[in-house]
Write a protein that holds these residues in place. Structure first.
Motif, mmCIF file in Angstrom:
data_model
loop_
_atom_site.group_PDB
_atom_site.id
_atom_site.type_symbol
_atom_site.label_atom_id
_atom_site.label_comp_id
_atom_site.label_asym_id
_atom_site.label_seq_id
_atom_site.Cartn_x
_atom_site.Cartn_y
_atom_site.Cartn_z
ATOM 1 N N THR A 212 4.562 -71.875 1.970
ATOM 2 C CA THR A 212 6.014 -72.013 1.925
ATOM 3 C C THR A 212 6.688 -70.656 1.771
ATOM 4 O O THR A 212 7.775 -70.444 2.264
ATOM 5 N N ALA A 213 6.013 -69.717 1.101
ATOM 6 C CA ALA A 213 6.587 -68.373 0.953
ATOM 7 C C ALA A 213 6.733 -67.744 2.326
ATOM 8 O O ALA A 213 7.714 -67.079 2.620
ATOM 9 N N GLY A 214 5.735 -67.984 3.194
ATOM 10 C CA GLY A 214 5.800 -67.440 4.544
ATOM 11 C C GLY A 214 6.970 -67.985 5.330
ATOM 12 O O GLY A 214 7.587 -67.280 6.096
ATOM 13 N N ARG A 215 7.281 -69.259 5.068
ATOM 14 C CA ARG A 215 8.348 -69.903 5.820
ATOM 15 C C ARG A 215 9.737 -69.409 5.406
ATOM 16 O O ARG A 215 10.657 -69.412 6.177
ATOM 17 N N THR A 216 9.848 -69.023 4.132
ATOM 18 C CA THR A 216 11.173 -68.622 3.661
ATOM 19 C C THR A 216 11.272 -67.093 3.595
ATOM 20 O O THR A 216 11.972 -66.550 2.778
ATOM 21 N N GLU A 217 10.543 -66.435 4.479
ATOM 22 C CA GLU A 217 10.564 -64.981 4.529
ATOM 23 C C GLU A 217 12.004 -64.486 4.654
ATOM 24 O O GLU A 217 12.803 -65.056 5.384
ATOM 25 N N ARG A 218 12.301 -63.418 3.953
ATOM 26 C CA ARG A 218 13.679 -62.939 3.958
ATOM 27 C C ARG A 218 14.016 -62.211 5.255
ATOM 28 O O ARG A 218 13.164 -61.602 5.878
ATOM 29 N N ASN A 219 15.282 -62.283 5.594
ATOM 30 C CA ASN A 219 15.737 -61.615 6.809
ATOM 31 C C ASN A 219 15.691 -60.107 6.637
ATOM 32 O O ASN A 219 15.888 -59.596 5.549
ATOM 33 N N GLU A 220 15.446 -59.424 7.758
ATOM 34 C CA GLU A 220 15.429 -57.972 7.733
ATOM 35 C C GLU A 220 16.856 -57.467 7.931
ATOM 36 O O GLU A 220 17.478 -57.750 8.956
ATOM 37 N N ILE A 221 17.354 -56.755 6.957
ATOM 38 C CA ILE A 221 18.763 -56.358 6.973
ATOM 39 C C ILE A 221 18.924 -54.847 6.819
ATOM 40 O O ILE A 221 18.250 -54.218 6.001
ATOM 41 N N ILE A 222 19.796 -54.286 7.638
ATOM 42 C CA ILE A 222 20.127 -52.866 7.532
ATOM 43 C C ILE A 222 21.557 -52.791 6.993
ATOM 44 O O ILE A 222 22.448 -53.449 7.535
ATOM 45 N N GLU A 223 21.773 -52.010 5.939
ATOM 46 C CA GLU A 223 23.127 -51.884 5.389
ATOM 47 C C GLU A 223 23.488 -50.428 5.224
ATOM 48 O O GLU A 223 22.806 -49.689 4.515
ATOM 49 N N ILE A 224 24.542 -50.009 5.913
ATOM 50 C CA ILE A 224 24.984 -48.623 5.828
ATOM 51 C C ILE A 224 26.506 -48.566 5.693
ATOM 52 O O ILE A 224 27.228 -48.977 6.607
ATOM 53 N N ARG A 225 26.969 -48.102 4.570
ATOM 54 C CA ARG A 225 28.410 -47.892 4.321
ATOM 55 C C ARG A 225 29.282 -49.020 4.872
ATOM 56 O O ARG A 225 30.140 -48.803 5.709
ATOM 57 N N GLY A 226 29.055 -50.215 4.416
ATOM 58 C CA GLY A 226 29.932 -51.329 4.807
ATOM 59 C C GLY A 226 29.558 -52.016 6.113
ATOM 60 O O GLY A 226 30.100 -53.058 6.465
ATOM 61 N N LEU A 227 28.594 -51.422 6.814
ATOM 62 C CA LEU A 227 28.100 -52.045 8.044
ATOM 63 C C LEU A 227 26.799 -52.766 7.708
ATOM 64 O O LEU A 227 25.876 -52.174 7.146
#
Ligand code: CA
Length: 229
Positions: A123-138
């Motif tokens: 189940t941990a594999g299924r709820t893998e977190r999204n890959e997110i890039i965050e740079i100065r409000g973007l």
């Protein structure tokens, strides 16, 4: 703490299983008929079910099948008859394990723990977190392919998204238009280097406050573009 449901009509066995599991810090509920056990298994969220086969009013096979139709909760079947094991295999009921009575309670506890950790891994594999890039409000969610600027979502075409993500993933690196075209459009015959310029312009309109003075994607005159970090 994990919650275990025992469906067992023989009180002495149910008590023994319950005692051992509680000693290992599990929360245990016992139901002594098939239909009540099934009802509980479907209504509540148990981490694992220990299921006897010979039960009053609804047999363990039927209970197992009905749980499986709805849920992936691990099920360990316990049975007094050795023949049942062949039957369980043959029926493909989706039981995760089976044990023949009499069994040692510590073996039951060991198997319960093994199944719980396997299920958690799945189940941990299924709820893998999204890959997110965050740079100065973007904020770029690479997994969901969505982009927000100062909390407001902006719509991107596939190529605009690919180009923005490629640049944001490689900040402070100057890319020529030719390089960007190769990276994003690869072998596609449509478009040419001017396409890159058009896309950069569209991306800037979406992410930059002031397109004449961009703070994310800079133009390096005579060379190409660079994503500033
Ligand atoms: Ca029984």
């Amino acid at each position: 703490m994990s919650n275990i449901l025992i469906i067992e009509d023989e009180e002495a066995i149910a008590e023994l299983e319950k005692d051992y599991l509680e000693l290992s810090a599990f929360n245990v509920t016992v139901e002594n008929t098939g239909s009540r056990g099934l009802q509980r298994a479907l209504k509540e969220d148990y981490d694992l079910v220990i299921l006897d086969l010979m039960l009053p009013d609804m047999g363990g096979f039927e209970v197992c099948e009905k749980i499986r139709n709805v849920k992936n909760t691990p099920v360990i079947i316990v049975s007094a008859k050795k023949d049942d094991i062949d039957k369980i295999r043959g029926l493909g009921l989706g039981a995760d394990d089976y044990m023949t009575k009499p069994f040692s309670p510590s073996e039951l506890v060991a198997r319960v723990k093994a199944h719980l950790s396997r299920y958690e891994r799945l189940t941990a594999g299924r709820t893998e977190r999204n890959e997110i890039i965050e740079i100065r409000g973007l904020k770029i969610d690479k997994t969901a392919r969505r982009v927000w600027v100062a909390g407001e979502e902006k719509m991107f075409t596939t190529k605009e998204f690919d180009l923005l993500t490629f640049l944001a993933q490689n900040p402070n690196h100057v890319y020529s238009k030719e390089e960007l075209f190769r990276h994003i459009w690869e072998m596609e015959s449509v478009g040419d280097i001017a396409t890159v310029t058009v896309h950069i312009k569209k991306i800037r309109e979406k992410i930059e406050e002031d397109t004449s003075n961009p703070k994310y994607i800079e133009t390096i005159w005579g060379v190409g573009y660079r994503f500033r970090i």
